[in-house]
Write a protein that holds these residues in place. Structure first.
Motif, PDB file in Angstrom:
ATOM      1  N   LYS A   1      -5.589   7.441   9.412  1.00  0.00           N
ATOM      2  CA  LYS A   1      -4.502   8.027   7.919  1.00  0.00           C
ATOM      3  C   LYS A   1      -4.334   6.781   7.353  1.00  0.00           C
ATOM      4  O   LYS A   1      -4.263   6.741   6.045  1.00  0.00           O
ATOM      5  CB  LYS A   1      -2.937   8.724   8.119  1.00  0.00           C
ATOM      6  CG  LYS A   1      -2.117   8.669   7.399  1.00  0.00           C
ATOM      7  CD  LYS A   1      -2.288   9.647   5.992  1.00  0.00           C
ATOM      8  CE  LYS A   1      -3.184  11.426   6.804  1.00  0.00           C
ATOM      9  NZ  LYS A   1      -3.509  12.370   6.378  1.00  0.00           N
TER      10      LYS A   1
ATOM     11  N   GLY B   1       1.688  11.385   7.939  1.00  0.00           N
ATOM     12  CA  GLY B   1       1.464  10.006   7.000  1.00  0.00           C
ATOM     13  C   GLY B   1       1.218   9.366   8.628  1.00  0.00           C
ATOM     14  O   GLY B   1       0.387   9.712   9.914  1.00  0.00           O
ATOM     15  N   GLU B   2       1.533   7.717   8.253  1.00  0.00           N
ATOM     16  CA  GLU B   2       0.937   6.946   9.170  1.00  0.00           C
ATOM     17  C   GLU B   2       1.600   6.561  10.261  1.00  0.00           C
ATOM     18  O   GLU B   2       0.736   5.819  11.095  1.00  0.00           O
ATOM     19  CB  GLU B   2       0.717   5.153   8.317  1.00  0.00           C
ATOM     20  CG  GLU B   2       0.654   5.067   6.789  1.00  0.00           C
ATOM     21  CD  GLU B   2       0.822   5.773   5.698  1.00  0.00           C
ATOM     22  OE1 GLU B   2       0.019   4.988   4.804  1.00  0.00           O
ATOM     23  OE2 GLU B   2       1.877   6.137   5.824  1.00  0.00           O
TER      24      GLU B   2
ATOM     25  N   ASP C   1      -7.296   6.168   5.588  1.00  0.00           N
ATOM     26  CA  ASP C   1      -7.518   7.349   4.581  1.00  0.00           C
ATOM     27  C   ASP C   1      -7.161   7.062   3.098  1.00  0.00           C
ATOM     28  O   ASP C   1      -7.613   6.420   2.145  1.00  0.00           O
ATOM     29  CB  ASP C   1      -6.912   7.787   4.515  1.00  0.00           C
ATOM     30  CG  ASP C   1      -8.128   8.705   5.868  1.00  0.00           C
ATOM     31  OD1 ASP C   1      -9.150   8.942   6.102  1.00  0.00           O
ATOM     32  OD2 ASP C   1      -7.901  10.060   6.130  1.00  0.00           O
ATOM     33  N   ASP C   2      -6.510   6.210   3.574  1.00  0.00           N
ATOM     34  CA  ASP C   2      -5.523   5.546   2.425  1.00  0.00           C
ATOM     35  C   ASP C   2      -6.513   4.107   1.659  1.00  0.00           C
ATOM     36  O   ASP C   2      -5.547   4.195   0.088  1.00  0.00           O
ATOM     37  CB  ASP C   2      -4.227   5.164   2.445  1.00  0.00           C
ATOM     38  CG  ASP C   2      -2.671   6.217   3.101  1.00  0.00           C
ATOM     39  OD1 ASP C   2      -3.530   7.397   2.859  1.00  0.00           O
ATOM     40  OD2 ASP C   2      -2.276   5.992   3.740  1.00  0.00           O
TER      41      ASP C   2
ATOM     42  N   TYR D   1       3.656   9.432   1.748  1.00  0.00           N
ATOM     43  CA  TYR D   1       4.215  10.828   2.450  1.00  0.00           C
ATOM     44  C   TYR D   1       5.951  10.882   2.646  1.00  0.00           C
ATOM     45  O   TYR D   1       5.893  11.765   3.240  1.00  0.00           O
ATOM     46  CB  TYR D   1       3.482  11.132   3.934  1.00  0.00           C
ATOM     47  CG  TYR D   1       1.839  10.280   3.651  1.00  0.00           C
ATOM     48  CD1 TYR D   1       0.864  11.399   4.071  1.00  0.00           C
ATOM     49  CD2 TYR D   1       1.524   9.261   4.017  1.00  0.00           C
ATOM     50  CE1 TYR D   1      -0.387  11.117   2.984  1.00  0.00           C
ATOM     51  CE2 TYR D   1      -0.001   9.325   4.017  1.00  0.00           C
ATOM     52  CZ  TYR D   1      -1.363  10.402   3.344  1.00  0.00           C
ATOM     53  OH  TYR D   1      -2.256   9.860   2.882  1.00  0.00           O
TER      54      TYR D   1
END
Length: 339
Positions: free
Chosen positions: A55, A209-210, A58-59, A262
């Motif tokens: 994640k 999210g992360e 991907d950010d 997120y």
């Protein structure tokens, strides 16, 4: 703090930081070689770390990143997108995780290179991998750091994360001191939570999210594997498609709120938990501010996973073990016999 040796913790931190140069060299080597996509391959706790790291990647980047369980590689090859042009990354603290070692051997037979991060160089995984960095530091935070150095250096080399040097320098200098402070601040809360909830017959943990991988990590590797507590984990966006119907006065729900983009998904779950009467607690990672840590607040979403591991796998797990009386090192089945 119960079962927390600050001096040893800082020593282990220095060991993890010492792996940075080797991780960066491996990243530079693989960047020069080139790759079509990144394949994160592991099992259990390694896969959990990869969920959060994917994640984060991907950010910042449009590079295709896949998580492929080692068992699936053994069963089917994993994915048609896993090719000789892939950058396959794996890891194992012990360096002898059976499925991972066998998967790397299978990839090697197919002419696919692999890079690994292990607890030491004299392990089956380190020896069979094409590239290897070892880091013998203890605890999950320090098992994370070499992957941070390696993956974020890759992103810097791609032009996706130009702040890498600043971020890594701030982590090197300030992270472990900040996490000790975080552990000290959370310890009374961890003790109270463990005392109140250690007899819960079933728990549901929610996050996104992360830190989703770390929610998965704590529920599976600690509450289930180490404490034998039946537990479910679900992402904040998926919470509303089934799991919400389990919420009542008898079932403990734990919501972890991250600090990144997120967070809005976590806040939606929190709004529901407050609106409907039921048993729940909220772990808000924004409570552990980077403001005076020496790490810039813009990196908060990247540090969330390390905070999460500190307050749960380090502090809450220690107090859970204390109150349940269940030795976290004891296993009935895992690695006890062939299966």
């Amino acid at each position: 703090m119960y079962n927390f040796d600050v001096e040893d913790y800082m020593l282990q931190g220095r060991k993890a930081v010492a792996s940075r140069n080797d991780c960066e060299v491996m990243a530079e080597t693989l960047h020069k070689r080139g790759y079509s996509n990144i394949v994160l391959m592991g099992v259990g706790g390694t896969t959990a770390k990869f969920m959060s790291l994917q994640k984060m990647i991907d950010d910042y980047s449009d590079v295709e990143t896949l998580i492929v369980p080692a068992g699936e590689i053994l069963a089917s090859g994993g994915s048609r997108r896993l090719t000789k042009n892939s950058l396959v990354i794996t890891g194992s603290k012990s360096g002898d995780t059976k499925e991972v070692v066998e998967a790397v051997k299978k990839l090697k037979e197919a002419g696919i290179e692999t890079c690994s991060i292990t607890g030491n160089a004299d392990t089956p995984l380190a020896q069979v991998s094409t590239y290897n960095v070892y880091c013998d530091a203890k605890n999950l935070v320090n098992m994370y750091l070499p992957f941070y150095y390696f993956l974020f250096k890759l992103l810097e080399l791609r032009g996706d994360f130009p702040d890498y040097q600043e971020f890594a320098d701030e982590i090197d200098t300030n992270l472990h001191r900040f996490l000790v402070k975080t552990a000290e601040e959370f310890d009374p809360r961890a003790k109270e939570w463990a005392h109140r909830y250690h007899k819960e017959p079933y728990q549901v943990w929610v996050g996104s999210g992360e830190v989703w991988g770390d929610v998965y990590m704590f529920t599976m590797c600690v509450l289930e594997e180490m404490q034998w507590i039946p537990t479910k984990c679900v992402t904040s966006p998926e919470f509303f498609h089934g799991t919400l119907e389990l919420y009542d006065e008898d079932t403990l729900f734990v919501l972890v709120k991250g600090t990144g983009k997120y967070r809005m998904l976590d806040e939606r779950v929190e709004k529901f938990l407050k609106k409907v009467e039921g048993k729940h607690i909220v772990l808000d990672l924004a409570d552990f501010s980077l403001k005076e840590s020496g790490i810039k607040e813009k990196y908060s979403p990247l540090v969330d996973a390390l905070i999460m591991e500190t307050v749960t796998t380090n502090r809450l797990a220690a107090w859970m073990e204390y109150y349940t009386g269940h030795n976290a090192n004891f296993r009935r089945y895992y690695r006890q016999f062939e299966y």
